[in-house]
Design an enzyme around this catalytic site. Structure first.
Site, PDB file in Angstrom:
ATOM      1  N   ASP A  30       3.881  -2.741   4.079  1.00 47.34           N
ATOM      2  CA  ASP A  30       3.408  -1.814   5.100  1.00 47.34           C
ATOM      3  C   ASP A  30       3.752  -0.407   4.637  1.00 47.34           C
ATOM      4  O   ASP A  30       4.663  -0.200   3.828  1.00 47.34           O
ATOM      5  CB  ASP A  30       4.082  -2.127   6.442  1.00 47.34           C
ATOM      6  N   PHE A  44       1.253   1.232  10.693  1.00 48.41           N
ATOM      7  CA  PHE A  44       0.389   0.149  11.183  1.00 48.41           C
ATOM      8  C   PHE A  44      -0.535  -0.411  10.106  1.00 48.41           C
ATOM      9  O   PHE A  44      -1.705  -0.667  10.366  1.00 48.41           O
ATOM     10  CB  PHE A  44      -0.444   0.603  12.393  1.00 48.41           C
ATOM     11  N   HIS A  45      -0.004  -0.652   8.899  1.00 44.08           N
ATOM     12  CA  HIS A  45      -0.831  -1.160   7.808  1.00 44.08           C
ATOM     13  C   HIS A  45      -0.264  -2.451   7.206  1.00 44.08           C
ATOM     14  O   HIS A  45      -0.078  -2.538   5.995  1.00 44.08           O
ATOM     15  CB  HIS A  45      -0.951  -0.114   6.698  1.00 44.08           C
ATOM     16  N   PRO A  46       0.019  -3.486   7.980  1.00 42.13           N
ATOM     17  CA  PRO A  46       0.565  -4.712   7.387  1.00 42.13           C
ATOM     18  C   PRO A  46      -0.480  -5.437   6.541  1.00 42.13           C
ATOM     19  O   PRO A  46      -1.603  -5.670   6.978  1.00 42.13           O
ATOM     20  CB  PRO A  46       0.965  -5.543   8.609  1.00 42.13           C
TER      21      PRO A  46
END
Length: 540
Positions: free
Chosen positions: A300, A474-476
């Site tokens: 992330d 918010f980039h898993p």
């Protein structure tokens, strides 16, 4: 349990779990063939709320159980014991209905790196035509962009004097201006291009699903929470899901396709007995297919959200608390579809290097004419901007595991932020770059004053500051990564088929072997288009 599920009506070639960014694309692509029958299952609801469509609605959607799964991480040692909220979209369109709307491909070297690990077909020259085919870009048809596709890209419809000044300060600090971050090298400073059309959010549901709604061979069900994959030996032939209190068993004559994202697809796989044997046994699930990479390799983008109070200018903080300002914003949007209501969370972007030792840009700034403690909280009452820098290519790796077979149980999300010396160094250096940027002459008239992390953190203590102010962007990705046959942690192959099983693919951000250098939604949509093409080639 299997004997409690009753058959779901209808016959389907493809059953797709998840109508987020990837699922919308896959469903649209596969349903183009009128001879196929496609069922798309979405656990969230319809996108019939106004704040899914007015761009600034992310302020109301994130942290709202109507639109957000409301996940939370475990306490993070690298963040000095803090746990973070972990928003994920709970609606048709998934996180593309609540995200930043920033269209960002990453860097050419990201994809060439995938190719060079043993994934032919995933290099920059392979994916660029897919990006172009997907787009309906305001810059027109050319070597980097395309027109006529489903994914609308437009310039921002609002400007702020303070952001222009930050861009000028970047130039003074040696970060050149750029008009386009999406040519393969995103180093520079400029305004983000956004997924909007005429001032309205352009989610994956609006762009891809809406044109397909009238197709009789596509069926969409919302409120359908996926339990598990139905396996007949080593073949997937359906899904069990729950809807309105009832459990259903739906069969796929062709393939089952998981598009539930880096969290949701992992939950489904693990509940199905697919994953690390030891972890499954610990939560009372009988392992049926040992795949140690399921839920591992979580990556992330962690950002350091610096906040600066400013003077002699207007930010959204003042406008938000002014009755006149709110009325003006509303009228501007109503009459012209312009102004602050069209705002993405971040308008100005900067890509640069945290230190000279990096060969390409390794940090990204999101600059916002507003400030708040965290998304879901009210804006501050003082004029301020947020200058958030994230490490584009973290070396820390986390995990996602189910806590229980119970569908209502939240997953255990452990991003393991700042676990490596390299990540801690980049985080500290990013704050130094931020401070240097804010001291440039172009910003002097605005008298920027550091509010966060603040003067209590000298330059010699910035690793601690990063732990105190770091938060997710918010980039898993990466929890069902694709890889070559000799990679023991690969969950999927280059065609996104789950290794060792038949009739089952994962097509979403979880298959990224390494995170892309920028916002991850547009790369996810590209992955979905390529994955759907593999499916359409009947098993390729």
């Amino acid at each position: 349990m299997p004997d409690a599920a009753r058959p779901f009506d209808g016959e389907y070639d493809y059953v797709i779990a998840g109508a987020g960014s990837a699922g919308c694309v896959v469903a649209e692509r596969l349903s183009r063939d009128s001879g196929t029958r496609v069922l798309l299952l979405e656990a969230g609801g319809r996108d019939n709320w106004i704040w899914f469509h007015i761009p600034v609605g992310y302020l109301f959607a994130i942290g709202n159980p109507r639109s957000d799964w409301m996940f939370e991480t475990t306490p993070q040692p690298g963040l000095n014991g803090r746990a973070l909220n972990y928003p994920r979209g709970k609606v048709l369109g998934g996180s593309s209905a609540i995200n930043a709307m920033i269209t960002m491909r990453g860097q050419a070297a990201d994809y060439d790196g995938w190719r060079d690990t043993g994934l032919p077909g995933w290099g920059w020259d392979d994916v660029l035509p897919v990006f172009r085919q997907l787009e309906d870009h305001f810059l027109g048809n050319g070597p980097h962009h395309g027109t006529g596709g489903h994914w609308r890209v437009e310039p921002p419809r609002v400007r702020w004097d303070i952001l222009d000044a930050v861009r000028d300060a970047a130039a003074e600090a040696g970060i050149p201006a750029t008009e386009d971050f999406n040519t393969g090298d995103n180093e520079g400073a400029g305004y983000f291009h956004v997924n909007q059309k005429a001032g309205r959010r352009w989610s994956a549901a609006r762009g891809f699903l809406k044109p397909a709604l009238k197709r009789p061979n596509l069926r969409i069900e919302t409120g359908a929470l996926i339990d598990r994959v139905i396996l007949d030996g080593k073949r997937a032939n359906g899904l069990v899901f729950q809807q309105k209190g009832a459990r259903y068993d739906v069969r796929a004559e062709g393939e089952v396709i998981l598009c539930a994202g880096s969290i949701g697809s992992v939950q489904i796989l693990q509940r199905s007995g697919i994953g690390p044997t030891e972890n499954l046994t610990q939560v009372g699930i009988a392992p049926v297919h040992d795949l140690p990479g399921v839920g591992a390799n979580l990556q992330d983008h962690l950002q350091q959200r610096a906040i600066y109070k400013v003077a002699n200018t207007v930010t959204l903080n003042q406008t938000y608390y002014s009755l006149f300002g709110k009325a003006k914003m509303g009228l501007d949007y109503l009459l012209r579809r312009r102004g602050p209501l069209t705002m993405a969370p971040s308008q100005l972007g900067l890509f640069t290097r945290s230190s000279p030792k990096h060969q390409r840009a390794n940090i990204q700034f999101h600059v916002q004419p507003l400030s708040l403690d965290k998304f879901g909280d009210p804006l501050h009452r003082f004029p301020a901007i947020t200058v958030a820098a994230c490490n584009l290519r973290p070396t820390s790796r986390g995990s996602i595991r189910i806590a229980s077979p119970d569908l209502a149980a939240a997953p255990i999300i452990d991003p393991n932020y700042l676990d490596t010396d390299a990540d801690r160094q980049v985080a500290a250096d990013a704050i130094r770059v931020t401070r240097r940027l804010m001291q440039q002459p172009a910003l002097a008239r605005y008298a920027p004053e550091e509010h966060l992390p603040g003067p209590a953190y000298p330059d010699t203590d910035l690793a601690r500051a990063a732990g105190d102010i770091g938060t997710t962007i918010f980039h898993p990705v990466g929890t069902a990564k694709m890889g070559p046959a000799n990679d023991p942690m690969a969950v999927t192959d280059g065609a996104l088929r789950v290794r060792g099983l038949h009739g089952l693919r994962v097509i979403d951000a979880s298959v990224m072997p390494t995170i892309t250098s920028g916002n991850t939604n547009t790369p996810t949509i590209m992955i979905a288009a390529k994955g759907a093409d593999h499916v359409a080639r009947r098993g390729a």
